[in-house]
Design an enzyme around this catalytic site. Structure first.
Site, PDB file in Angstrom:
ATOM      1  N   LYS A  68      49.653  54.685  28.576  1.00  0.00           N
ATOM      2  CA  LYS A  68      49.074  53.756  27.605  1.00  0.00           C
ATOM      3  C   LYS A  68      48.183  52.751  28.331  1.00  0.00           C
ATOM      4  O   LYS A  68      48.588  52.182  29.351  1.00  0.00           O
ATOM      5  CB  LYS A  68      50.189  53.008  26.864  1.00  0.00           C
ATOM      6  CG  LYS A  68      49.774  52.527  25.472  1.00  0.00           C
ATOM      7  CD  LYS A  68      49.620  53.702  24.514  1.00  0.00           C
ATOM      8  CE  LYS A  68      49.613  53.256  23.052  1.00  0.00           C
ATOM      9  NZ  LYS A  68      49.492  54.409  22.145  1.00  0.00           N
ATOM     10  N   THR A  70      53.228  58.007  24.558  1.00  0.00           N
ATOM     11  CA  THR A  70      52.521  56.806  24.999  1.00  0.00           C
ATOM     12  C   THR A  70      52.911  55.596  24.156  1.00  0.00           C
ATOM     13  O   THR A  70      52.868  54.459  24.631  1.00  0.00           O
ATOM     14  CB  THR A  70      51.001  57.008  24.968  1.00  0.00           C
ATOM     15  OG1 THR A  70      50.559  57.168  23.618  1.00  0.00           O
ATOM     16  CG2 THR A  70      50.595  58.212  25.790  1.00  0.00           C
ATOM     17  N   ASP A  71      53.308  55.834  22.905  1.00  0.00           N
ATOM     18  CA  ASP A  71      53.787  54.714  22.087  1.00  0.00           C
ATOM     19  C   ASP A  71      55.090  54.161  22.644  1.00  0.00           C
ATOM     20  O   ASP A  71      55.321  52.946  22.616  1.00  0.00           O
ATOM     21  CB  ASP A  71      53.989  55.170  20.636  1.00  0.00           C
ATOM     22  CG  ASP A  71      54.240  54.000  19.707  1.00  0.00           C
ATOM     23  OD1 ASP A  71      53.314  53.177  19.525  1.00  0.00           O
ATOM     24  OD2 ASP A  71      55.373  53.885  19.195  1.00  0.00           O
ATOM     25  N   PHE A  92      18.353  35.404  54.747  1.00  0.00           N
ATOM     26  CA  PHE A  92      18.394  36.850  54.982  1.00  0.00           C
ATOM     27  C   PHE A  92      17.098  37.251  55.680  1.00  0.00           C
ATOM     28  O   PHE A  92      16.021  37.282  55.077  1.00  0.00           O
ATOM     29  CB  PHE A  92      18.562  37.618  53.672  1.00  0.00           C
ATOM     30  CG  PHE A  92      18.798  39.085  53.872  1.00  0.00           C
ATOM     31  CD1 PHE A  92      19.818  39.538  54.700  1.00  0.00           C
ATOM     32  CD2 PHE A  92      17.995  40.036  53.247  1.00  0.00           C
ATOM     33  CE1 PHE A  92      20.040  40.896  54.901  1.00  0.00           C
ATOM     34  CE2 PHE A  92      18.210  41.392  53.440  1.00  0.00           C
ATOM     35  CZ  PHE A  92      19.238  41.819  54.272  1.00  0.00           C
ATOM     36  N   VAL A 104      25.191  38.294  53.117  1.00  0.00           N
ATOM     37  CA  VAL A 104      26.411  38.505  52.349  1.00  0.00           C
ATOM     38  C   VAL A 104      27.440  39.242  53.200  1.00  0.00           C
ATOM     39  O   VAL A 104      28.638  38.940  53.163  1.00  0.00           O
ATOM     40  CB  VAL A 104      26.096  39.300  51.061  1.00  0.00           C
ATOM     41  CG1 VAL A 104      27.385  39.661  50.330  1.00  0.00           C
ATOM     42  CG2 VAL A 104      25.183  38.492  50.150  1.00  0.00           C
ATOM     43  N   GLN A 105      26.980  40.195  54.002  1.00  0.00           N
ATOM     44  CA  GLN A 105      27.897  40.979  54.834  1.00  0.00           C
ATOM     45  C   GLN A 105      28.697  40.085  55.782  1.00  0.00           C
ATOM     46  O   GLN A 105      29.922  40.230  55.912  1.00  0.00           O
ATOM     47  CB  GLN A 105      27.116  42.023  55.643  1.00  0.00           C
ATOM     48  CG  GLN A 105      26.589  43.187  54.823  1.00  0.00           C
ATOM     49  CD  GLN A 105      25.216  42.938  54.220  1.00  0.00           C
ATOM     50  OE1 GLN A 105      24.805  41.790  54.006  1.00  0.00           O
ATOM     51  NE2 GLN A 105      24.495  44.020  53.922  1.00  0.00           N
ATOM     52  N   ASN A 137      24.795  41.162  44.302  1.00  0.00           N
ATOM     53  CA  ASN A 137      23.846  40.055  44.318  1.00  0.00           C
ATOM     54  C   ASN A 137      23.420  39.706  42.896  1.00  0.00           C
ATOM     55  O   ASN A 137      23.092  40.593  42.097  1.00  0.00           O
ATOM     56  CB  ASN A 137      22.594  40.431  45.121  1.00  0.00           C
ATOM     57  CG  ASN A 137      22.814  40.324  46.614  1.00  0.00           C
ATOM     58  OD1 ASN A 137      23.567  39.475  47.065  1.00  0.00           O
ATOM     59  ND2 ASN A 137      22.167  41.194  47.374  1.00  0.00           N
TER      60      ASN A 137
END
Length: 295
Positions: free
Chosen positions: A11, A58-59, A159, A227-228, A254
């Site tokens: 579920k 699943t119920d 950058f 960012v790295q 980004n």
């Protein structure tokens, strides 16, 4: 002859809201989460010969999610996921794995006239706390995380020095807007049982709080060369703060903000050091991922 090489079912999108009421203080604590529970085991015949005798409906899985939320604490979510998954293994001998994914939504207590209100809350962000649990008869694998933490800083990011060739149009920059939606997770060392999760319960909350603080502090304070480089520092600090974790993962898309050249209108300067008005971009966007593990 074709055969079932892998299968799981259950579920998804089960929404749960729980109120814990402290009768002595009158203070309420609320938790809202979305739960997914998928089971694995000796269920191949339900696919190959329509044998429903091996299927836990699943119920019924949905009902179990609610019942276990009543019977057990839902905080920290790592512990609740362990309780829930273990239930299916204990109850159904043909089930060998319970995969539990939990997303916890933010409800922050209101502060009214300088005092925390006992039962009123507000949604102060769309970021969520996440848990992925894989409960087996050999142990419990847990991955905790946060998702959708939208952050931005208007300077302190550069950058440059990247590959330049015949395909390159991006100019180098020593000062830019940096924005991203943080998805971060940390994988815990495998726990032997639910008792191990109970013993470690306090560490789950601390790790999440530390990871959020580390992410925002590093993002805000570092003069980011990329960012790295920034995400590696974040991940390394989380490993230090949570010694029972094995690795940390980050995914940072980004969120671009481009300068608008307005020189065409009366010579207005709006680029470089004169830039004040930008155009937010939705796509395409850079996407940077990393997985940092202990040596």
């Amino acid at each position: 002859m074709p055969h079932v090489s892998a299968a799981r079912y259950g579920k998804d999108n089960v929404r749960v809201y729980k109120v814990d009421r402290n009768e002595k203080t009158g203070v309420h604590t609320v938790t809202e989460m979305v739960v997914c529970c998928l089971l694995e085991g000796e269920i191949e015949t339900s696919y190959t010969v329509a044998d429903n005798s091996v299927v836990v409906a699943t119920d019924s899985i949905k009902n179990t999610i609610y019942i276990k939320a009543k019977e057990h604490p839902v905080n920290p979510p790592e512990l609740y996921a362990s309780y829930l998954g273990q239930h299916f293994l204990d109850t159904y001998k043909h089930i060998s794995v319970a995969n539990i994914d939990i997303t916890v939504k933010r409800w922050t207590r209101m502060v009214i006239d300088g005092k925390e209100h006992p039962h009123s809350f507000y949604r102060d962000g769309d970021d969520t706390r996440t848990v992925e649990a894989r409960v087996t008869r050999q142990g419990i694998e847990l991955k905790s995380g946060m998702a959708g933490l939208l952050v931005l800083k208007s300077t302190g990011s550069a950058f440059h020095g990247f590959v330049r060739d015949e395909f390159t149009t991006l100019p180098e920059t020593w000062d830019r807007i940096l924005s991203t939606s943080v998805d971060a997770s940390w994988v815990w060392n495998t726990l032997p049982s639910v008792a191990g999760a109970e013993k470690q319960a306090a560490q789950f909350d601390k790790a999440w709080e530390d990871a959020r603080k580390i992410t925002m502090k590093t993002f805000a304070e570092e003069d980011s060369p990329s960012v790295q480089a920034t995400m590696y520092k974040m991940a390394s600090q989380i490993l230090d703060a949570a010694p029972e974790t094995a690795k940390v993962l980050y995914a940072l898309p980004n969120k671009h903000y481009f300068e608008i050249n307005l020189a065409w209108h009366k010579g207005i300067k709006n680029t470089g050091k004169d830039a004040e008005v930008y155009a937010p971009q939705s796509d395409p966007n850079g996407l940077i991922k990393v997985e940092v593990s202990r040596s």
